[in-house]
Design an enzyme around this catalytic site. Structure first.
Site, short mmCIF file in Angstrom:
data_model
loop_
_atom_site.label_atom_id
_atom_site.label_comp_id
_atom_site.label_asym_id
_atom_site.label_seq_id
_atom_site.Cartn_x
_atom_site.Cartn_y
_atom_site.Cartn_z
N GLY A 169 0.84 -1.20 0.00
CA GLY A 169 0.00 0.00 0.00
C GLY A 169 0.87 1.24 0.00
N GLY A 170 0.29 2.32 0.52
CA GLY A 170 1.03 3.59 0.55
C GLY A 170 2.29 3.52 1.39
N GLY A 406 25.44 12.61 -28.53
CA GLY A 406 24.97 13.30 -27.33
C GLY A 406 25.50 12.62 -26.08
CB ALA A 407 26.23 9.09 -25.30
C1 HXC Z 1 -3.98 -4.42 11.93
C2 HXC Z 1 -2.96 -6.32 11.18
C3 HXC Z 1 -2.68 -5.70 9.94
C4 HXC Z 1 -3.12 -4.35 9.76
C5 HXC Z 1 -1.88 -7.67 9.87
N1 HXC Z 1 -2.45 -7.54 11.08
N2 HXC Z 1 -2.03 -6.55 9.14
N3 HXC Z 1 -3.59 -5.68 12.15
N4 HXC Z 1 -3.76 -3.75 10.78
N5 HXC Z 1 -2.88 -3.68 8.62
C6 HXC Z 1 -2.48 -8.51 12.14
C7 HXC Z 1 -3.35 -9.71 11.80
O1 HXC Z 1 -4.70 -9.46 12.18
C8 HXC Z 1 -2.74 -10.80 12.68
O2 HXC Z 1 -3.18 -10.60 14.00
C9 HXC Z 1 -1.27 -10.46 12.65
O3 HXC Z 1 -1.19 -9.08 12.28
C10 HXC Z 1 -0.48 -11.26 11.66
O4 HXC Z 1 -1.15 -11.22 10.42
P1 HXC Z 1 -1.44 -12.56 9.56
O5 HXC Z 1 -2.43 -12.20 8.55
O6 HXC Z 1 -1.76 -13.69 10.48
O7 HXC Z 1 -0.01 -12.83 8.95
P2 HXC Z 1 0.37 -13.34 7.51
O8 HXC Z 1 -0.45 -14.54 7.16
O9 HXC Z 1 1.85 -13.49 7.51
O10 HXC Z 1 -0.05 -12.17 6.52
C11 HXC Z 1 0.58 -10.92 6.60
C12 HXC Z 1 -0.16 -9.90 5.72
C13 HXC Z 1 -1.66 -9.89 6.08
C14 HXC Z 1 0.00 -10.31 4.26
C15 HXC Z 1 0.51 -8.56 5.93
O11 HXC Z 1 -1.80 -9.78 7.50
C16 HXC Z 1 -2.39 -8.77 5.45
O12 HXC Z 1 -2.75 -8.85 4.29
N6 HXC Z 1 -2.67 -7.74 6.25
C17 HXC Z 1 -3.42 -6.61 5.78
C18 HXC Z 1 -2.62 -5.79 4.85
C19 HXC Z 1 -3.33 -4.53 4.47
O13 HXC Z 1 -4.33 -4.58 3.73
N7 HXC Z 1 -2.92 -3.43 5.08
C20 HXC Z 1 -3.49 -2.17 4.83
C21 HXC Z 1 -2.86 -1.73 3.55
S1 HXC Z 1 -3.35 -0.16 3.10
P3 HXC Z 1 -3.39 -11.84 15.00
O14 HXC Z 1 -3.94 -11.20 16.25
O15 HXC Z 1 -4.33 -12.78 14.34
O16 HXC Z 1 -2.03 -12.43 15.21
C22 HXC Z 1 -2.20 0.74 3.79
C23 HXC Z 1 -2.37 2.17 3.48
C24 HXC Z 1 -1.18 2.93 3.87
O17 HXC Z 1 -1.36 0.32 4.43
C25 HXC Z 1 -1.36 4.26 3.25
C26 HXC Z 1 -0.26 5.15 3.60
C27 HXC Z 1 -0.42 6.42 2.81
#
Ligand code: HXC
Length: 516
Positions: A169-170, A406-407
């Site tokens: 993501g961001g 040019g290079a």
């Molecule tokens: C809160 C989160 C989290 C998040 C993971 N966890 N991502 N909690 N916010 N963004 C938590 C899970 O609930 C889980 O908690 C623990 O972290 C481990 O995650 P798992 O899914 O069990 O691990 P894994 O299978 O290794 O997968 C990792 C992952 C997946 C691929 C990162 O967790 C995932 O897809 N997370 C969401 C990613 C996402 O969409 N993020 C937002 C992106 S948008 P428990 O308690 O069960 O252990 C963004 C915008 C930023 O970031 C913009 C900035 C400008």
């Protein structure tokens, strides 16, 4: 008092475990180190001082008030690497997947502010699920606070990013603004939208590794500068990289004491250029001969991306330099969009941090074709030109063979501010190669000849003898000296020493407008 000390000890012990031992074990099972282990391997022994160990989040949404961890998913602080101060943040995947909360962002901002005030690098170890979803816009605000600081710090203090897990993501834009990115193969990935979104929107089926793994970003996109086999290799690369660069834009890179053995001639260089000027050779052979410590002394950046140009750090007589070298062994060393962008970014980094530049030139020109033109070789190629033009660090060029069109101008020519320009006797400095030139300027003569092929050959020979050498440029003073290849290292040692007190300033301006 004993009670109070006991309470503190308990809190520290709890913080040390992050999200708990079982989550640390899960991290190890994936072949990853914990956030604290990474810091342990990165910094000098016992040098780490943690800041904000007991910080925890303030969110009450979705039951988060009952789920608190000291540190809140990021370990921050300062320490030393080879005795030099650095600030570090290490995202802890065991706590909410290393996701970024309001307080998490505040901790990173705090050390970035300290780094700016004290003029020392920031190293970010990234392993995060992105914005903490439960915190909503507060988390996005935290990211923006970091992006802003990354930008303000750019060119002031070095910023290095290691990607050791997810970075999506961001969130990718913080590392992207930093100076260098390193990724760990098979356990890290970076993308703006993941495989599921890609499938929905473009119907492409792609794995996370294919979409944004280390091999993709080190070869196809160029997003990462280094691809490392494992986390320890990545940490060692971070340390090596830091050894070539200064603490901030006001300082010089560390000087490594150098004692000459009295023999700086490199006879091997006299035999490196093939008789046939269309035959390739590896420009790294030249690099290894002229720098300290040969091959081991060269830290190549972007090794597998845009391989027609080679860039990296080395030392010459103990002095840190940045090298930009055309690579005749790949696409004949032609300049194209990717190689121009790669080299321009490297030149600007070196110039920001007072690292002198050495250019090794063997370039047949810019790559022709619709692909290049339609994708903007005009403004992308001009990035490299612009970067050299505004660089005020000591700048030396050695033309080993071709410097065409040019290079020739772009590759750190005298005209755009190079301080010393050397050429080997094998240099060919001309508007274009003799064959193409003869075809254009003797077109009529060739077509009317009884034997056009023989005529063309004859005219090619004529052009070759007249222009394909370094002497016309030397007569004009565009080349300061034509040197024997074996003398190159000696000449460079002396010239970089001569230039060590160079002062050059750009005209007063808010900032230039590089063709982005
Ligand atoms: C809160 C989160 C989290 C998040 C993971 N966890 N991502 N909690 N916010 N963004 C938590 C899970 O609930 C889980 O908690 C623990 O972290 C481990 O995650 P798992 O899914 O069990 O691990 P894994 O299978 O290794 O997968 C990792 C992952 C997946 C691929 C990162 O967790 C995932 O897809 N997370 C969401 C990613 C996402 O969409 N993020 C937002 C992106 S948008 P428990 O308690 O069960 O252990 C963004 C915008 C930023 O970031 C913009 C900035 C400008």
């Amino acid at each position: 008092m004993a009670d109070k000390l006991h309470t503190l000890d308990n809190k520290i012990a709890e913080a040390q475990l992050g999200g708990g031992q079982s989550k640390i074990d899960a991290q190890h099972k994936k072949g990853k180190l914990s956030a604290r282990e990474r810091i342990h391997f990165l910094l000098d022994e016992n040098s780490f001082e943690e800041i904000g160990m007991l910080v925890s989040h303030r969110s009450t949404n979705f039951g988060l008030d009952k789920q608190k961890y000291y540190g809140d998913g990021v370990v921050t602080g300062y320490g030393t690497i080879h005795g030099r101060l650095v600030y570090v943040f290490s995202q802890d995947f065991t706590v909410f997947g290393g996701s970024l909360s309001e307080t998490f962002a505040e901790k990173i901002c705090k050390i970035m502010d300290l780094a700016m005030k004290n003029g020392a690098p920031v190293i970010g170890l990234n392993d995060s699920g992105g914005a903490r979803i439960q915190e909503g816009v507060v988390s996005l605000a935290g990211y923006a606070d970091i992006f802003y600081r990354n930008t303000m710090a750019s060119g002031v203090i070095p910023q290095l990013s290691a990607i050791m897990g997810p970075c999506a993501g961001g969130a990718v834009y913080s590392p992207a603004i930093t100076d260098f990115i390193m990724m760990v193969e098979n356990t890290s990935y970076m993308f703006v939208t993941g495989p599921n979104v890609v499938k929905t929107v473009t119907h492409e089926e792609v794995t996370a590794e294919e979409l944004g793994g280390a091999s993709t970003h080190s070869t196809k996109s160029g997003v990462t500068h280094f691809s490392c086999a494992n986390e320890i290799e990545c940490i060692n690369q971070l340390k090596k990289l830091l050894s070539f660069i200064p603490q901030n834009c006001e300082e010089q890179a560390p000087f490594v004491a150098y004692q000459s053995n009295g023999n700086e001639l490199r006879p091997k260089l006299n035999t490196l250029i093939p008789e046939n000027n269309n035959q390739p050779y590896d420009i790294r052979e030249v690099i290894y001969e002229v720098i300290d410590e040969n091959e081991t002394g060269f830290l190549e950046v972007h090794k597998n991306f845009a391989e027609n140009i080679v860039v990296g750090f080395a030392r010459i007589a103990g002095r840190s330099i940045g090298i930009v070298a055309n690579q005749p062994a790949y696409l004949a060393g032609v300049l194209d969009i990717k190689s121009s962008i790669k080299a321009a970014r490297f030149v600007r980094f070196c110039d920001s941090f007072n690292i002198p530049l050495l250019v090794l030139e063997d370039v047949p020109g810019f790559l022709p074709g619709t692909d290049q033109e339609w994708n903007g070789i005009i403004n992308n190629g001009s990035k490299l030109l612009y970067a050299f033009c505004e660089a005020t660090v000591p700048r030396i060029t050695v033309i080993t063979r071709k410097a065409y069109g040019g290079a020739y101008d772009v590759m750190n020519s005298k005209h755009i501010g190079a301080d010393m320009n050397f050429a080997w006797p094998t240099a060919e400095i001309a508007v274009m190669g003799a064959k193409g030139a003869a075809e254009i300027i003797f077109k009529k003569e060739i077509s009317e000849a009884k034997n056009p092929e023989a005529k063309w050959k004859e005219k090619e020979q004529e052009y070759q003898e007249l222009f394909a050498n370094p002497y016309i440029a030397a007569e004009r003073g565009y080349i300061d000296e034509v040197i024997k290849p074996e003398q190159t290292r000696i000449k460079l040692i002396k010239a970089f020493k001569m230039l060590e007190n160079k002062v050059a300033k750009l005209p007063r301006k808010k900032h230039g407008n590089i063709p982005l």
